[in-house]
Motif scaffolding. Structure first.
Motif, PDB file in Angstrom:
ATOM      1  N   GLU A  41      45.483  32.285  16.514  1.00 39.00           N
ATOM      2  CA  GLU A  41      46.185  32.006  17.755  1.00 39.00           C
ATOM      3  C   GLU A  41      47.635  31.586  17.486  1.00 39.00           C
ATOM      4  O   GLU A  41      48.347  31.244  18.409  1.00 39.00           O
ATOM      5  CB  GLU A  41      45.474  30.871  18.509  1.00 39.00           C
ATOM      6  CG  GLU A  41      44.053  31.218  18.913  1.00 39.00           C
ATOM      7  CD  GLU A  41      43.294  29.984  19.387  1.00 39.00           C
ATOM      8  OE1 GLU A  41      43.730  28.863  19.054  1.00 39.00           O
ATOM      9  OE2 GLU A  41      42.310  30.159  20.081  1.00 39.00           O
ATOM     10  N   MET A  42      47.996  31.609  16.242  1.00 32.85           N
ATOM     11  CA  MET A  42      49.291  31.045  15.876  1.00 32.85           C
ATOM     12  C   MET A  42      50.342  32.137  15.630  1.00 32.85           C
ATOM     13  O   MET A  42      50.022  33.267  15.294  1.00 32.85           O
ATOM     14  CB  MET A  42      49.155  30.221  14.583  1.00 32.85           C
ATOM     15  CG  MET A  42      48.045  29.209  14.609  1.00 32.85           C
ATOM     16  SD  MET A  42      48.342  27.909  15.808  1.00 32.85           S
ATOM     17  CE  MET A  42      49.507  26.912  14.903  1.00 32.85           C
ATOM     18  N   VAL A  43      51.564  31.742  15.792  1.00 33.01           N
ATOM     19  CA  VAL A  43      52.674  32.604  15.443  1.00 33.01           C
ATOM     20  C   VAL A  43      53.681  31.752  14.656  1.00 33.01           C
ATOM     21  O   VAL A  43      53.859  30.574  14.950  1.00 33.01           O
ATOM     22  CB  VAL A  43      53.326  33.219  16.705  1.00 33.01           C
ATOM     23  CG1 VAL A  43      53.811  32.141  17.651  1.00 33.01           C
ATOM     24  CG2 VAL A  43      54.464  34.140  16.331  1.00 33.01           C
ATOM     25  N   THR A  44      54.258  32.360  13.645  1.00 30.60           N
ATOM     26  CA  THR A  44      55.199  31.612  12.810  1.00 30.60           C
ATOM     27  C   THR A  44      56.635  32.031  13.121  1.00 30.60           C
ATOM     28  O   THR A  44      56.944  33.222  13.157  1.00 30.60           O
ATOM     29  CB  THR A  44      54.901  31.864  11.321  1.00 30.60           C
ATOM     30  OG1 THR A  44      53.574  31.387  11.054  1.00 30.60           O
ATOM     31  CG2 THR A  44      55.888  31.119  10.435  1.00 30.60           C
ATOM     32  N   LEU A  45      57.435  31.053  13.384  1.00 33.37           N
ATOM     33  CA  LEU A  45      58.846  31.301  13.662  1.00 33.37           C
ATOM     34  C   LEU A  45      59.672  30.868  12.462  1.00 33.37           C
ATOM     35  O   LEU A  45      59.404  29.826  11.860  1.00 33.37           O
ATOM     36  CB  LEU A  45      59.288  30.499  14.895  1.00 33.37           C
ATOM     37  CG  LEU A  45      58.421  30.643  16.137  1.00 33.37           C
ATOM     38  CD1 LEU A  45      58.940  29.734  17.236  1.00 33.37           C
ATOM     39  CD2 LEU A  45      58.418  32.088  16.602  1.00 33.37           C
ATOM     40  N   LYS A  46      60.668  31.674  12.122  1.00 32.97           N
ATOM     41  CA  LYS A  46      61.534  31.356  10.987  1.00 32.97           C
ATOM     42  C   LYS A  46      62.995  31.496  11.406  1.00 32.97           C
ATOM     43  O   LYS A  46      63.313  32.300  12.277  1.00 32.97           O
ATOM     44  CB  LYS A  46      61.293  32.328   9.819  1.00 32.97           C
ATOM     45  CG  LYS A  46      59.942  32.220   9.177  1.00 32.97           C
ATOM     46  CD  LYS A  46      59.861  33.213   8.029  1.00 32.97           C
ATOM     47  CE  LYS A  46      58.495  33.126   7.359  1.00 32.97           C
ATOM     48  NZ  LYS A  46      58.363  34.110   6.271  1.00 32.97           N
ATOM     49  N   GLY A  47      63.819  30.747  10.768  1.00 32.13           N
ATOM     50  CA  GLY A  47      65.242  30.903  11.046  1.00 32.13           C
ATOM     51  C   GLY A  47      66.051  29.762  10.477  1.00 32.13           C
ATOM     52  O   GLY A  47      65.600  29.063   9.571  1.00 32.13           O
ATOM     53  N   GLU A  48      67.230  29.614  11.029  1.00 27.68           N
ATOM     54  CA  GLU A  48      68.074  28.516  10.586  1.00 27.68           C
ATOM     55  C   GLU A  48      68.883  28.003  11.757  1.00 27.68           C
ATOM     56  O   GLU A  48      69.070  28.696  12.765  1.00 27.68           O
ATOM     57  CB  GLU A  48      68.984  28.953   9.445  1.00 27.68           C
ATOM     58  CG  GLU A  48      69.982  30.004   9.817  1.00 27.68           C
ATOM     59  CD  GLU A  48      70.860  30.374   8.618  1.00 27.68           C
ATOM     60  OE1 GLU A  48      71.429  29.459   8.020  1.00 27.68           O
ATOM     61  OE2 GLU A  48      70.965  31.576   8.306  1.00 27.68           O
ATOM     62  N   VAL A  49      69.381  26.780  11.629  1.00 25.54           N
ATOM     63  CA  VAL A  49      70.162  26.151  12.684  1.00 25.54           C
ATOM     64  C   VAL A  49      71.554  25.877  12.119  1.00 25.54           C
ATOM     65  O   VAL A  49      71.686  25.334  11.018  1.00 25.54           O
ATOM     66  CB  VAL A  49      69.504  24.833  13.140  1.00 25.54           C
ATOM     67  CG1 VAL A  49      70.305  24.214  14.279  1.00 25.54           C
ATOM     68  CG2 VAL A  49      68.071  25.077  13.574  1.00 25.54           C
TER      69      VAL A  49
END
Lengths: 875, 321
Positions: free
Chosen positions: A87-95
């Motif tokens: 049920e999960m989704v992984t978000l990646k990125g940078e700020v």
């Protein structure tokens, strides 16, 4: 543990607590009078500190922050539970800071409904796993506007969240990776992200970092990538390639066509083309900073792919969930057997026995240990290896003699890079890291010739062999410390120091040979390593830097930095201050203007006889007589974000290079049938065989990205000139650099045909590369005096690099189908490389037809039309 | 000149290099997928103009010979040729005398004694349809006193091969005070020997002589000549008056009796040195398809080739019995 929970009103509480999560939840339930239900088995055991206020729901959300748990409300109570993976989704990125574009360390990314959240690491990166049902996450950082971001905009791609400072009252802009704020592809920094960006695919329709980088504005290369990266008129040895902070001296497999970085472990890469941050030093023209994936602390995953060039696999997952992760990747050259068969056939056609084989492989492993929310340890190991072997034998039987000859040429080269790094988060406004790095590049070659000659009358057998071996190595041991902090809201300061101990083995040539009568004695003794060790060149390179990013006004930002480097070799010490400066002005939200200036110094030199990036090139260090290379560069760039998601970038640059180093004419370590022994270069005499000169490069870069119906159009164009000047060459007159291309153009379009299928087409154009043309021939007759073999034919050349080869161009078409099944994602790519079979020229030679006694220029072509298919699976 | 087996071996030391391995790797990659292909390309050199080519390297103790031919386009099917109607004039600028050379076979010759040490000569060559060409050289003085000796002499049985001996020695030369007049030398080594061409029981010796090439200290001043000997730029040596040449593990067999080592030391003009160094380097670079091409030096105004001069001295070294 102490809990101070008291009701300020019926709905608002403040909780200050230390203890395990169940203990804190119990106290919250007790203080608020609200039932809280949880499974003890799902509760993490480590202690935590909480200082939260708000309604009981808000407090529970904050208590659960970062725990991987979520909640539901039931009959005025709360049920705490752990989410199931599917049920999960992984978000990646940078700020990043929307003005300075600095990475924000310690920024919070969190989901209000679930309490799930994380913080950006010392590189500004985050990774957050959320229930797929969640609609929104928030990004916040002290002194900045808090952003509410729809999850659907983040899913499936690495994103950049650009936060404005709170005093600016600007909207938060979310740049997907390809629209990175940093000049939008036209400034001094270009970001390369892995994946299926069809604008960046290379030979075989497969993403490759090296080939992707050659498509960026301001970057030129030789035909089909042979010749490496040449950034803004620099040569390919002037690029500092960092793999997770570790320098890689030979960044490509084969002859520059394939990057040594496995695309499936690439997190992102940034190519700094101009006056880069004061943190970087050691190379003249660019920094290619490559970051690999961290490895998930939550779930295991696997990716594998097979294409025309290689097969690879990556495994990624937690060894200890939440604490320790590992990423292991391996890749191997695929068509070795095919190449061998082809070579056997080719030799057979020439009445020879033998075969040629070539292969490469690389391996990497990364361990990440998250000791606490502040501390992280990384251990990285990377190895790459290329191996070439050519065995040729020939038997010639005449009436009176039998001659057997065997040639065995072997060449191996590769990188080893290891690092251990500790990073510590110093609150929301600072971070520090300490790295210990070891890297090595080595080349070994063996050239063995043996023969057996038997005469029948009288019957005498003569046998013998020549055995030549050489090595070239460069070994670095580095200790590096970095510190970043924000003393004021409008100022970010970074500083650090590093020391690199270089050990270089420029090159050694050694022989063992023998000639025997009657008895064939092959003593394949290789030279003792001790012989090479005596010839090593050692040097200590140190550097300290300090740099400040200052927001003079909300729209005017300045970066001022200084890198002070020193280089101590066996013949003395060089000290060089390298100032760096950047001024950014944003008169409006949609436009930025930037001015860069800086000095760079390079203490290591790459000596080559051909300049196309062969593994046999030779790294040497500066000495008393061979001065460090030095460059001054200024650049101006502007980026526009126009209505309709149209983005436009434009840059101007000018670069002056000094003390560029190359072999004097004729010096070589690549002799096959050499005539001039003294031209063989080895560790003991290379210094006397080099010359130094100057280089100038200038140009303009353009970049356009425009959305089109169900797709996107990209145009990159560079107009530039790069020249060299050496007193000893071309009568001292300036001449075009080998990879000077006046015009360099990429037109690329992508279309999403359906949810499953996408298509792309790219057309590349480059002005012809300059060559020195053979114009005439004449004789040295020698009249029988014995000075020379009679009638040597001498070639008369025109001016150095004065002739332009026909232009380079090609069209690639690709189509990708990707579809998801439960727990599995498949992708198939069909690629047509060089669709109209343009014969782009790698090399031109004047060739004599012995039968017709005529001369022609003959061109050598690299890649004709190549259809290919590749497949990728992710679990 | 007879070529002996060990001479062949000695030259292998030079001629078996690392072998353009980078190029072989490239070729291997290109073979992949049968993707490497060659084809003719239409390139027409735009500014080619045929020029007179003159080569003359004069010395007081040699025949004065001048070679003349004409360059041809790179794509021309014809070889370089000797043009018709060539006139060769030599002027002794020191004595202000002029001499027209006469053709003998494919060269133009003058009396042997014509060049004088220290004199400056102007060579002028003309031919119909060609720009006249000219060049100047000054004949070097002979070298001053040369002291020499043989050190590190070893003659040991081969550790691996019966009936073989390994000969090693170093030739040291100390030049006289005039060695700096041009600063360039061409040193040629000729080994005299007696070779048994009969049998072990009934030996029959034949005198032979052959060129040998030494190794030398790792100093930049030494460049191997295209064919024989060593070119030396004295200004690049740590001690310009002192030269050393190393002969190591020079294999001889029991059937050979080593004779004298004859050394010819030519003091050569600047043009001589530059011409042969650049010619040697062009020949090397032509073996590497990706190497930058190297132009051969020329001091012929409006033409190609080289007009240079030298003066020889001789040293004979006998080996210990």
């Amino acid at each position: 543990m102490s809990v101070d929970a008291h009701a300020q009103t019926k709905k608002t509480f403040r909780v200050v607590a230390n203890g395990s999560l169940p203990q804190i939840l119990d106290e919250v339930a007790l203080a608020s009078g609200t039932p809280v239900v949880y499974s003890a088995a799902q509760m993490p055991s480590e202690a935590r500190s909480v200082d939260a206020s708000g309604t009981v729901e808000e407090i529970i959300a904050q208590v659960l922050y970062g725990s991987g748990l979520t909640y539901d409300t039931r009959n005025d109570g709360f049920i705490i539970y752990r989410l199931k993976n599917e049920e999960m989704v992984t978000l990646k990125g940078e700020v990043i800071d929307s003005e300075t574009r600095e990475k924000l360390v310690g920024a919070h990314i969190w989901c209000k409904n679930t309490g799930l959240g994380t913080s950006t690491d010392s590189e500004g990166h985050f990774e957050l796993t959320l229930p797929r049902t969640q609609q929104e996450v928030h990004a916040s950082y002290l002194g900045y506007v808090t952003a509410a971001i729809p999850v659907q905009r983040l899913e499936g791609q690495s994103v950049v969240i650009s936060l404005p400072r709170s005093i600016q009252l600007e909207e938060v802009v979310i740049y997907t990776s390809r629209y990175l704020a940093d000049g939008m592809g036209a400034g001094d920094v270009n970001e390369i992200l892995p994946g299926n960006d069809p604008h960046l695919l290379g030979v075989g329709g497969v993403f490759d970092l090296q080939q992707a980088a050659t498509k960026l504005p301001g970057v030129t290369t030789g035909t089909d990538g042979v010749g490496g990266l040449n950034v803004r008129g620099g040569s390919y040895d002037q690029n500092l390639v960092l793999l997770d902070g570790t320098p890689i001296y030979s960044p490509t497999h084969a002859i520059g066509i394939v990057s040594v970085v496995n695309p499936h472990i690439l997190n992102k890469a940034a190519l700094y083309k101009g006056a880069y941050s004061a943190e970087y030093a050691g190379r003249l023209s660019s920094v290619l900073d490559v970051a690999t994936t961290d490895g998930s602390l939550e779930d295991w995953s696997m990716t594998g792919s097979i294409g025309p060039l290689s097969v690879d696999a990556v495994v990624d997952g937690p060894i200890v969930p939440g604490k320790l992760s590992v990423v292991v990747a391996a890749r191997a050259f695929l068509p070795t057997a095919y190449l061998r068969t082809l070579s056997e056939r080719s030799k057979d056609e020439n009445n020879l026995d033998g075969r040629t084989s070539y292969s490469f492989h690389d391996f990497s492993a990364r361990l990440r240990y998250k000791a606490s929310s502040q501390d992280q340890f990384d251990i990285n190991i990377y190895m790459s290896r290329d191996e070439y072997d050519d065995l040729t034998s020939q038997l010639d039987i005449q009436p009176d003699i039998r001659l057997y000859e065997e040639y065995d040429k072997r060449l191996k080269w590769g990188n080893l890079a290891t690092s251990a790094r500790w990073r510590r988060q110093l609150g929301p406004k600072g971070s520090t890291s300490l790295s210990l790095i070891y890297s090595k590049y080595e080349l070994q070659s063996l050239d063995l010739r043996s023969f057996s000659e038997t005469t029948f009358d009288p019957k005498i057998r003569l046998t013998g062999f020549n055995n030549l071996e050489f090595k070239s190595e460069i070994e670095d041991l580095t200790l590096k410390w970095d510190y970043l902090f924000q003393p004021r809201k409008d100022l970010v300061v970074s500083l650090g120091a590093q020391g690199v101990y270089h050990t270089l083995m420029p090159k050694s040539v050694g022989f063992t040979d023998a000639l025997t009568l009657e008895q064939f004695e092959v003593d394949e003794a290789t030279l003792d390593d001790a012989l090479f060790a005596d010839l090593a060149q050692r040097a200590l390179e140190t550097g300290m830097y300090v740099e400040g990013d200052w927001a003079i006004t909300p729209s005017l930002l300045a970066r001022v930095g200084l890198h002070l480097s020193s280089f101590t070799g066996e013949s003395g010490t060089y000290i060089n201050p390298q100032p760096r400066f950047r001024l950014t002005y944003r008169p409006a939200e949609f436009v930025s203007i930037e001015l860069n200036a800086g000095t760079t110094v390079q203490y290591l030199h790459l000596l080559t006889t051909n300049g196309i990036g062969l593994p046999t090139d030779l790294w040497v260090a500066s000495t008393k007589d061979v001065m460090p290379q030095r460059a001054e560069q200024v650049s101006f760039s502007t980026a526009w974000s126009l209505p309709g998601n149209l983005s436009l970038g434009w840059s101007l640059f000018y670069k002056k290079m000094q003390n560029l180093t190359m072999f004097e004419e004729g010096a070589s370590f690549l002799l096959d049938e050499g005539v001039v022994e003294s031209s063989i270069v080895d560790a003991a005499n290379w210094e006397n065989k080099v010359i130094q000169g100057e280089g100038t490069a200038y140009g303009s870069e353009w970049s356009l990205r425009a959305p089109i119906s169900k797709g996107e159009l990209v145009v990159n164009y560079t107009l530039s000139r790069s020249e060299r000047q050496f007193d000893e060459i071309n009568f001292g007159n300036p001449f075009p650099y080998k990879f000077d291309r006046t015009h360099n153009l990429q037109l690329s379009g992508t279309w999403d045909i359906s949810k499953v299928i996408s298509a792309s087409a790219s057309w590349y154009y480059g002005s012809g590369t300059p060559i020195t043309l053979t114009q005439g021939r004449y004789l040295y007759q020698d009249g029988g005096r014995g000075l020379l073999p009679a009638n040597i034919e001498i070639l008369e050349f025109g001016e150095r690099n004065a002739y332009r080869l026909p232009s380079y161009h090609r069209l690639d078409i690709g189509m990708t189908a990707s579809w998801e099944r439960p727990k599995v994602t498949h992708a198939v790519n069909i690629n047509l490389y060089n669709v109209y079979n343009r014969k782009n020229i790698l090399h031109v030679a004047l060739v004599e037809d012995d039968n017709a006694n005529t001369f022609t220029y003959q061109q050598y072509t690299v890649f004709p039309f190549i259809p290919s298919i590749s497949y990728k699976i992710s679990l | 000149m007879m070529t002996s087996l060990h001479q062949t071996k000695l030259f292998h030391r030079v001629r078996t290099g690392s072998g353009n391995l980078g190029w072989f790797v490239l070729a291997a990659i290109l073979m992949y997928g049968a993707s490497s292909c060659t084809s003719d390309i239409a390139i027409e050199p735009t500014d080619f103009k045929s020029k007179l080519v003159v080569n003359a390297h004069i010395s007081p103790d040699r025949y004065f010979e001048v070679e003349v031919n004409a360059s041809v386009s790179a794509l021309s099917p014809e070889p370089a040729y000797i043009p018709d109607g060539v006139t060769v004039m030599i002027t002794d600028l020191t004595r202000q005398s002029v001499l027209q050379l006469f053709r003998e076979d494919s060269t133009w010759v003058a009396p042997q004694s014509f060049p004088k040490p220290g004199h400056e000569y102007l060579l002028k060559v003309m031919a119909p349809n060609f720009d006249p060409v000219m060049a100047i050289t000054t004949v070097p003085e002979s070298l001053g006193l040369i002291e020499f000796n043989l050190t590190d002499y070893k003659l040991l049985p081969s550790p691996t091969t019966p009936q073989k001996n390994n000969l090693s020695y170093t030739v040291n030369l100390q030049l006289g005070s005039k060695q700096t007049s041009t600063g360039f030398l061409h040193v040629i080594f000729v080994q005299e020997s007696q070779l048994n061409v009969g049998s072990v029981t009934d030996p029959e010796y034949e005198d032979i002589a052959y060129s040998i090439t030494p190794e030398f200290p790792e100093e930049n001043g030494y460049v191997e000549h295209v064919q024989e000997g060593v070119l030396v730029d004295l200004s690049k040596l740590s001690d310009p008056g002192k030269l050393a040449f190393l002969f190591r593990d020079y294999t001889i067999d029991d059937l050979e009796q080593i004779g004298d080592l004859r050394i010819e030391i030519r003091q050569v003009s600047y043009e001589y040195f530059q011409y042969f160094v650049s010619l040697a380097r062009q020949l090397v670079s032509r073996q590497d398809p990706f190497a930058e091409p190297i132009s051969v030096y020329s001091n012929i105004d409006s033409g190609l080739g080289c007009f240079s001069s030298f003066q020889s001295s001789f040293v004979v070294i006998s080996f210990p019995e």
